[in-house]
Design an enzyme around this catalytic site. Structure first.
Site: not given
Ligand code: ADP
Ligand code: MG
Length: 479
Positions: A146, A340, A344
């Protein structure tokens, strides 16, 4: 605070107002007053105990082989004894057969090795939920990782605040931070930190809704505010300012008010410094296919993946991550997933071995994963693989040794060469052999040499340190 009991990190960690401290840690200097936020099973220490109990009930596949082996071992021994008596009529030789064969070493071969390894791993800050995950990890060949919080420090900073509908920067940031008020996402914390840095007073969001992998939605002062990825608003990238920021590898957040684009926030995060070396080592350990999976958009992911020299897939929702894990599994691969966040958790559970990054990470990820790292330290990932390999080898040696020893012992007794007293003495020898061989696992394997990654003591606790104490990455946006 000395938190070694929880994190395995022997360097004490600075604690100040607002720091979260673990139960089972020691105050080295000074005194502190703590507020209890969780007792018993809710504490990290309680979770560790629960994980260890869970580990005991998840047996390693090798252990099942040993169990099956024991099931036919007894009839064989009885048959050999009957044959010995029938052919020779020698009562002492028959008794010697029964005595020498009476060894519990088959039953011990796996659990003793697993116990030693799980214990040694825990001391280093790696919690393994069961022997079977050690088995699987030893033969894994695909590593999926991730991005946010796993490859990056997960402490993004808001670098740009760009209103696109005529409102002020302060208004835009206030709205966004109010909507993000109760989100656990690292980006949400970045938005709140930026607002706090400018002393903005936040509104109280109503009907707060978190959409994993997408963003958040809430009603603030009577308007519906959403903060999330650019996919929230199809035409966001039409703005030249937005396109320019995307090219810089920043994570962009769209802010909408009543479903119309109000502006964009840009955040930038720092790569964990120890990652490149850890990935190189994992490749050497046989995890030859490494891929970055992220919910962030293409541009940001591409910049980061290029820096790491690995392929990537972007714009993924939690269910897409599960699908990708399943894809590899269907192709016959053994998949390790490191993550994390809440988003995920499903993929961590689906993977053959899910590794949750940092005990300070989301509880759901730790719950879903099979291995939890108590320190946010990537060197623990190759270290876990090394521990797994070592354990698998020790178990094979244990079983081979016991099988060989018993075959020789049984034959000698059946032919009457092994006197009764000697048979009794010989009987316990394989147990000692197994204990000695497994005890080697208590020693820590030599960790790989990494450049001094982050010499700050206790990285896991960074998240818990007062905001003023952490200042990595780019400066907070000026309004
Ligand atoms: P990653 O897979 O890189 O860990 P996430 O799946 O947690 O990322 O988040 C993916 C995208 O969703 C982020 O890049 C953001 O654009 C959006 N996102 C998710 N949760 C939030 C939040 N609480 N506030 C703002 N954007 C969010
Ligand atoms: Mg993450």
């Amino acid at each position: 605070m000395d938190q070694a009991a929880i994190t395995g990190e022997s360097m004490p960690v600075e604690a100040g107002p607002g720091t979260r401290v673990y139960a089972a840690s020691f105050a080295r200097l000074g005194s502190l007053r703590v507020q209890v936020t969780g007792v018993g099973a809710e504490s990290t220490f309680g979770r560790v105990i629960a994980l260890v109990e869970q580990a005991e009930t998840h047996r390693a596949p090798v252990q099942r082989i040993a169990d099956r082996f024991s099931a036919w071992y007894l009839p064989v021994v009885l048959a050999v004894a009957a044959l010995t008596f029938g052919l020779s009529g020698n009562v002492l030789a028959t008794a010697a057969v029964l005595v020498v064969a009476c060894s519990c070493s088959f039953a011990m071969a796996t659990p003793v090795a697993v116990l030693a390894s799980v214990g040694a791993a825990a001391q280093q800050g790696v919690l393994i939920k069961g022997g079977r995950y050690l088995e699987t990890l030893a033969k894994a060949d695909v590593l999926l990782i991730d991005k946010t919080g796993t490859v990056t420090l997960g402490r993004p900073q808001i670098t740009d605040v760009i209103p696109l509908d005529g409102r002020s920067e302060v208004d835009l940031l206030t709205l966004a931070a109010s909507a993000e008020r109760y989100s656990e996402h690292p980006l949400a914390e970045a938005v709140r930190t930026a607002a706090a840095a400018h002393g903005l007073a936040l509104g109280e969001p109503a009907g707060f809704q978190a959409l994993p992998g997408l963003g958040v939605r809430a009603t603030v002062d009577g308007t519906t505010v959403a903060v999330g990825g650019l996919s929230l608003v199809p035409d966001a990238e039409a703005h030249p300012q937005v396109r320019a920021l995307a090219g810089l590898g920043k994570t962009l957040l769209a802010v909408t008010v009543d479903d119309r684009l109000a502006g964009v926030l840009a955040a930038s995060d720092t790569l964990r410094p120890e990652i490149p070396a850890a990935l190189a080592e994992l490749k050497k350990l046989g995890l030859t296919r490494i891929e970055l999976l992220t919910g962030d958009h293409q541009g940001t992911a591409a910049t980061l993946a290029a820096e790491l020299g690995i392929p990537f897939r972007a714009d993924l929702l939690p269910q897409d991550k599960i699908a990708i894990v399943g894809e590899y599994q269907a192709a016959g691969h053994t998949v390790v997933m490191v993550g994390d966040g809440v988003n995920d958790a499903p993929a961590l559970a689906q993977a053959d071995v899910g590794i949750a990054m940092g005990a300070a990470g989301s509880d759901i990820a730790i719950e879903a994963a099979h291995i939890a790292l108590m320190r946010e330290d990537w060197t623990l990932v190759p270290q876990s693989v090394r521990i797994a390999r070592r354990t698998a080898r020790a178990i094979r040696i244990n079983i081979g040794f016991t099988a060989g020893y018993n075959a020789v012992g049984l034959s000698a007794a059946a032919f009457g060469i092994l006197p009764m007293m000697l048979a009794a003495a010989a009987q316990s020898l394989p147990d000692l052999g197994i204990l000695a061989n497994s005890a080697r696992l208590l020693r820590h394997p030599t960790p790989g040499r990494y450049p001094a990654a982050d010499t700050e003591p206790g990285k896991a606790a960074d998240e818990n340190r007062p905001a003023a104490a952490r200042q990595p990455g780019p400066p907070v946006a000026r309004l």
